[in-house]
Design an enzyme around this catalytic site. Structure first.
Site: not given
Ligand SMILES: [Zn+2]
Length: 590
Positions: A185, A246, A388, A430-431
């Site tokens: 992140s 983040t 997440d 972000d992923h």
């Molecule tokens: Zn993560």
């Protein structure tokens, strides 16, 4: 013996001669193919693989001496700390004219060359406001599951759309790092917030070779660009610690995302007008119980002295939002805030200790109200962090419900944009996580083994979540026919096929050899089966996936999002929308 020593000595002599005479440039920052916003400050660094003398180094940009182009002379570092090698460093430079810049660093007859693209933006902004929503780890499966859980599906058609589904422009985002195809992140958000890719754990910097995490070559972050170019308000909202990767990436520079005490300082240095989230432990002095600082700085007092309304509970946030100052500093948890499911239904996690935490919707609403008081507009970043944080431990119900709450916060932005059409809304992750929805789990399916109750294809049918109060959230998560969501990567753990009503899932725990093994706490859940992990045993949770992320956007400038893009390209679209490359007005420094 004597002969050996002599040989060793001459070898050492030889190698040192070779080093000082033949060291060449092995790295240039910004890296090759960097895209740089016109006029934005950055640091320039060349690293040599050994010790060089300044007179043996030649650096040109588009064939001209670098000093002429960059307007400054480098600091020559003969030996970098902890490295037997030289570097040249030039801090806080910028390039005014858009174009292609070929940088050539020559030493010892060898040349390292990189090419940068400096891009301009229109002179006038396309938008007044930008709202950037970052669903941490939000993968396609989270969205699909959230849509089914929140809206339902009848005869193959969704019974309603998520707010993000209505965004009319979209792109696939690649999320790789400068040092890995995988990402975390920190460097993913950093790429969104700077336009420069970086290495795992890095924020607002290129990752150089020295140990010091604060000496790496910096690039401008969005928060600084907003401050540099005008007088818009700036807001940061997150359900994580506000020093977490983040939110940190909006304002901070460090090679190590774990530098949280320093990140708290960097956030204060930029002074976003609205700061809402967790992470109180890093904002209070070491003398206060629960502090994670090693000094006496008290950021709550500092923000207060700067005229911010202070809030530590949902009730105080409501009170603060009534003030007209437009400046609110709200910190509601010493660490990461609890999830929607824990706060509203299950009362697990740390809700017993912190019963009056606001949610992402409350915080987003307050932020929009406060920031929109600025006649020049605002830039707001909102992070749904626990998508997440609950996906790592394979706690899919919590992660999906967090996605629903995140989407409701997006709903507020859509409402805002109806009366403020000069607003660009960007929604992205972000992923990814390695997760998929494969069907349902039906307790009434025959069989004793839980895996026999997994319905696939026609057997999956439709889940029976209910939303009688119409709040968009399922009234309960432990229904008899629920979504079957599984990860494709995990440590050893017990799969229970059930929601984790007792608190966020802890799939694996450390054994005496410091390896992660399945958490025995779940061994006796009826039907639980041991799954042998497929990632190294030093990992305690599932990991990020390298899969692309879906970005959606709406509003003026959103047509810049299309096809395949890198996170760094996303920054450029935002910079263009805000005209961040236009000649700067230079807001008076705070
Ligand atoms: Zn993560």
């Amino acid at each position: 013996m004597r002969k050996t020593l002599l040989a060793a000595a001459s070898l050492a002599l030889l190698s040192s001669t070779v080093l000082s005479g033949a060291a060449f440039a092995e790295a240039v920052y910004p890296l090759d193919r960097a895209t740089i916003l016109q006029g934005s400050p950055f640091d320039f660094k060349v690293e040599f693989d050994g010790v060089v003398k300044p007179e043996d180094v030649k650096i040109t940009i588009n064939g001209e001496d670098y000093k002429k182009v960059l307007g400054k002379e480098v600091t020559f570092v003969e030996k970098e700390p902890g490295v037997e090698a030289s570097a040249v460093l030039l801090r806080d430079i910028s390039i005014a004219a858009p174009g292609s810049y070929k940088v050539e660093a020559s030493a010892a007859g060898k040349t390292k060359s990189v090419t940068w693209e400096v891009y301009g933006t229109p002179a006038l902004p396309k938008v007044k406001n930008v709202i950037f929503f970052l669903g941490d780890g939000m993968s396609v499966a989270h969205r699909t599951a959230a849509r089914i859980m929140s809206k339902g599906n009848t005869e193959g058609k969704a019974n309603g759309k998520l707010n993000m589904d209505y965004m009319d422009h979209m792109a696939f985002i690649g999320t790789s790092s400068t040092d890995s195809i995988a990402v975390d992140s920190a460097n993913s958000m950093s790429a969104y917030m700077t336009g420069h890719k970086s290495a795992i754990n890095a924020i607002g910097v290129y990752a150089d070779r020295t140990k010091d995490s604060f000496d790496d070559p910096k690039v401008e972050v969005l928060g600084e660009a907003v401050r540099r170019t005008g007088s818009k308000a700036l807001g940061i909202v997150s359900t994580a610690e506000l020093q977490d990767a983040t939110p940190a990436a909006v304002v901070a520079h460090t090679r190590k995302r774990a530098d949280k005490a320093e990140i708290a300082q960097m956030m204060y240095d930029v002074r976003p007008d609205v700061v809402l989230g967790g992470g109180g432990a890093y904002f209070i002095p070491q003398s206060t119980p629960g502090s994670k600082r090693k000094d006496d700085k008290n950021f709550v007092e500092l923000f207060k002295a700067d005229g911010y309304q202070i809030a530590t509970t949902k009730a105080e946030l409501e009170q603060a939002s009534k003030s007209n100052s437009g400046k609110i500093f709200g910190v509601f948890h010493p660490g990461n805030m609890d999830t929607w499911l824990d706060r509203n239904q299950l009362k697990k996690g740390t809700v017993g200790k912190f019963p009056d935490q606001p949610g992402l919707v409350d915080m987003t609403k307050t932020a929009l109200d406060a920031l929109s008081k600025n006649p020049d507009g605002f830039v707001l970043m909102v992070e749904g962090a626990s998508i997440d944080k609950m996906s790592h431990p394979l706690d899919w119900d919590r992660a999906v419900v967090e996605t629903i709450e995140f989407d409701q916060a997006i709903g507020l932005a859509r409402e805002f944009a109806k009366t403020n059409p000069d607003t660009l809304i960007v929604v992205t992750g972000d992923h990814a996580h390695g997760v998929s929805v494969i069907g349902t789990i039906d307790d009434n399916k025959p069989g004793t083994e839980m895996r026999e109750k997994v319905g696939t294809y026609a057997e999956a049918g439709f889940p029976n979540y209910e939303d009688k109060d119409g709040d968009g959230f399922p009234d309960r998560i432990d229904v008899s026919k629920r979504l079957a969501i599984f990860a494709n990567n995990y440590p050893d753990y017990y799969e229970t096929f059930r929601p984790k009503l007792d608190g966020p899932f802890v799939p694996a725990v450390q054994n005496a050899e410091k390896k992660y093994v399945a958490n025995e706490q779940y061994k006796d859940v009826p039907g639980a089966v041991l799954r042998i992990g497929n990632i190294p045993r030093d990992g305690d949770t599932g990991v990020h996936a390298v899969d692309d992320i879906v970005l959606q956007a709406t509003g003026p400038g959103a047509d810049g999002f299309k096809g395949y893009m890198e996170e760094s390209d996303v920054y450029r679209v935002i910079a263009e929308a805000l005209a961040l490359g236009a000649p700067t007005k230079r807001a008076s420094a705070q």
